[in-house]
Motif scaffolding. Sequence first.
Motif, mmCIF file in Angstrom:
data_model
loop_
_atom_site.group_PDB
_atom_site.id
_atom_site.type_symbol
_atom_site.label_atom_id
_atom_site.label_comp_id
_atom_site.label_asym_id
_atom_site.label_seq_id
_atom_site.Cartn_x
_atom_site.Cartn_y
_atom_site.Cartn_z
ATOM 1 N N UNK A 61 3.429 -5.983 -21.756
ATOM 2 C CA UNK A 61 2.186 -6.087 -21.007
ATOM 3 C C UNK A 61 2.320 -7.085 -19.861
ATOM 4 N N UNK A 62 2.944 -8.224 -20.126
ATOM 5 C CA UNK A 62 3.182 -9.212 -19.061
ATOM 6 C C UNK A 62 4.104 -8.650 -17.988
ATOM 7 N N UNK A 63 5.116 -7.903 -18.411
ATOM 8 C CA UNK A 63 6.055 -7.338 -17.448
ATOM 9 C C UNK A 63 5.390 -6.285 -16.561
ATOM 10 N N UNK A 64 4.435 -5.532 -17.113
ATOM 11 C CA UNK A 64 3.700 -4.567 -16.291
ATOM 12 C C UNK A 64 2.861 -5.290 -15.245
ATOM 13 N N UNK A 65 2.137 -6.324 -15.655
ATOM 14 C CA UNK A 65 1.321 -7.092 -14.710
ATOM 15 C C UNK A 65 2.221 -7.729 -13.644
ATOM 16 N N UNK A 66 3.362 -8.292 -14.071
ATOM 17 C CA UNK A 66 4.303 -8.904 -13.124
ATOM 18 C C UNK A 66 4.861 -7.863 -12.155
ATOM 19 N N UNK A 67 5.134 -6.661 -12.626
ATOM 20 C CA UNK A 67 5.647 -5.598 -11.753
ATOM 21 C C UNK A 67 4.635 -5.233 -10.679
ATOM 22 N N UNK A 68 3.380 -5.116 -11.054
ATOM 23 C CA UNK A 68 2.336 -4.820 -10.075
ATOM 24 C C UNK A 68 2.232 -5.924 -9.032
ATOM 25 N N UNK A 69 2.253 -7.166 -9.485
ATOM 26 C CA UNK A 69 2.154 -8.302 -8.575
ATOM 27 C C UNK A 69 3.362 -8.377 -7.644
ATOM 28 N N UNK A 70 4.536 -8.212 -8.203
ATOM 29 C CA UNK A 70 5.770 -8.299 -7.426
ATOM 30 C C UNK A 70 5.854 -7.195 -6.378
ATOM 31 N N UNK A 71 5.524 -5.981 -6.755
ATOM 32 C CA UNK A 71 5.574 -4.858 -5.817
ATOM 33 C C UNK A 71 4.590 -5.082 -4.670
ATOM 34 N N UNK A 72 3.376 -5.510 -5.011
ATOM 35 C CA UNK A 72 2.375 -5.783 -3.975
ATOM 36 C C UNK A 72 2.873 -6.869 -3.028
ATOM 37 N N UNK A 73 3.415 -7.948 -3.584
ATOM 38 C CA UNK A 73 3.902 -9.060 -2.764
ATOM 39 C C UNK A 73 5.013 -8.603 -1.814
ATOM 40 N N UNK A 74 5.959 -7.843 -2.316
ATOM 41 C CA UNK A 74 7.076 -7.415 -1.477
ATOM 42 C C UNK A 74 6.602 -6.521 -0.335
ATOM 43 N N UNK A 75 5.671 -5.610 -0.601
ATOM 44 C CA UNK A 75 5.108 -4.793 0.470
ATOM 45 C C UNK A 75 4.332 -5.658 1.455
ATOM 46 N N UNK A 76 3.564 -6.601 0.935
ATOM 47 C CA UNK A 76 2.761 -7.472 1.784
ATOM 48 C C UNK A 76 3.650 -8.273 2.739
ATOM 49 N N UNK A 77 4.704 -8.875 2.218
ATOM 50 C CA UNK A 77 5.615 -9.660 3.053
ATOM 51 C C UNK A 77 6.267 -8.778 4.122
ATOM 52 N N UNK A 130 -6.276 -8.391 5.844
ATOM 53 C CA UNK A 130 -6.341 -6.927 5.870
ATOM 54 C C UNK A 130 -5.039 -6.277 5.408
ATOM 55 N N UNK A 131 -3.926 -6.941 5.635
ATOM 56 C CA UNK A 131 -2.633 -6.357 5.254
ATOM 57 C C UNK A 131 -2.500 -6.165 3.747
ATOM 58 N N UNK A 132 -3.318 -6.858 2.977
ATOM 59 C CA UNK A 132 -3.295 -6.645 1.524
ATOM 60 C C UNK A 132 -3.727 -5.222 1.179
ATOM 61 N N UNK A 133 -4.666 -4.666 1.933
ATOM 62 C CA UNK A 133 -5.097 -3.289 1.683
ATOM 63 C C UNK A 133 -3.943 -2.317 1.926
ATOM 64 N N UNK A 134 -3.205 -2.532 2.995
ATOM 65 C CA UNK A 134 -2.070 -1.662 3.289
ATOM 66 C C UNK A 134 -0.976 -1.821 2.236
ATOM 67 N N UNK A 135 -0.748 -3.063 1.803
ATOM 68 C CA UNK A 135 0.263 -3.298 0.771
ATOM 69 C C UNK A 135 -0.112 -2.558 -0.509
ATOM 70 N N UNK A 136 -1.391 -2.581 -0.843
ATOM 71 C CA UNK A 136 -1.846 -1.880 -2.044
ATOM 72 C C UNK A 136 -1.615 -0.377 -1.924
ATOM 73 N N UNK A 137 -1.882 0.179 -0.757
ATOM 74 C CA UNK A 137 -1.681 1.615 -0.534
ATOM 75 C C UNK A 137 -0.219 2.007 -0.663
#
Length: 159
Positions: A61-77, A130-137
Motif C-alpha cells: 500500500x505504501x509502495x502504491x502511494x509512493x509510485x503515484x507521488x513519484x510519477x507525478x513529481x517526475x512529470x511535474x519536474x 497549473x503545471x500540476x494539472x498537466x503532470x496529473x494528466x
Amino acid sequence: MTKAKPHLYRVEVTWTGNTGTGTQSYSAYDRAHTITAADKPAIAASADPIFRGDKTKYNPEELLVASLSSCHMLWYLHLCAEAQVVVTRYVDYPIGTMMAAADGGGQFSKVLLRPIVTVMPQSDAVLAAKLHDQAHEKCFIANSVNFPVQCEPSIQLEP
C-alpha cells in the motif's frame, strides 16, 4: 499518428517468510518478501502491520502511494523544465485512503498528493501551480488506477 509502443517492467518478488512450516496456518508464516529488479538494490517488504506484517518494512500500500507521488513529481519536474519554471525543492506528503471490506479484501478510495514546491523568484508561481494539472494528466500510474488521485500543491518562492 504514431503507434503506441509497449514498455515492459520486469521485477522479481520473492517470499522470504517461510518460518519452517510454510503456510500451514495463517499465523504460521511471516509476510516478508523482497522486491528486486536487474542492477538495483532489493527492497525489503512485508504486509501492513494490520495484516501481520513487519512495520519496519515497506508494504504494498505504501509502495502504491509512493509510485503515484513519484510519477507525478517526475512529470511535474519535466514540465517545469520545459516551461522554464525553475524548481529548487520538491517534497510531497501523500496520503492514501484504503477501505477494508468485511471479507478482508478492500481497495483504495483515493490518494491525495500534497507537494510543497519551491521555485526561483523569477519563475511564474501561477504557472508552477497549473503545471500540476498537466503532470496529473500525463502520470502513467495515475492513469492506471481506478480511484481518484487528487493534488493539493503548495508553491513557495526561493528566499
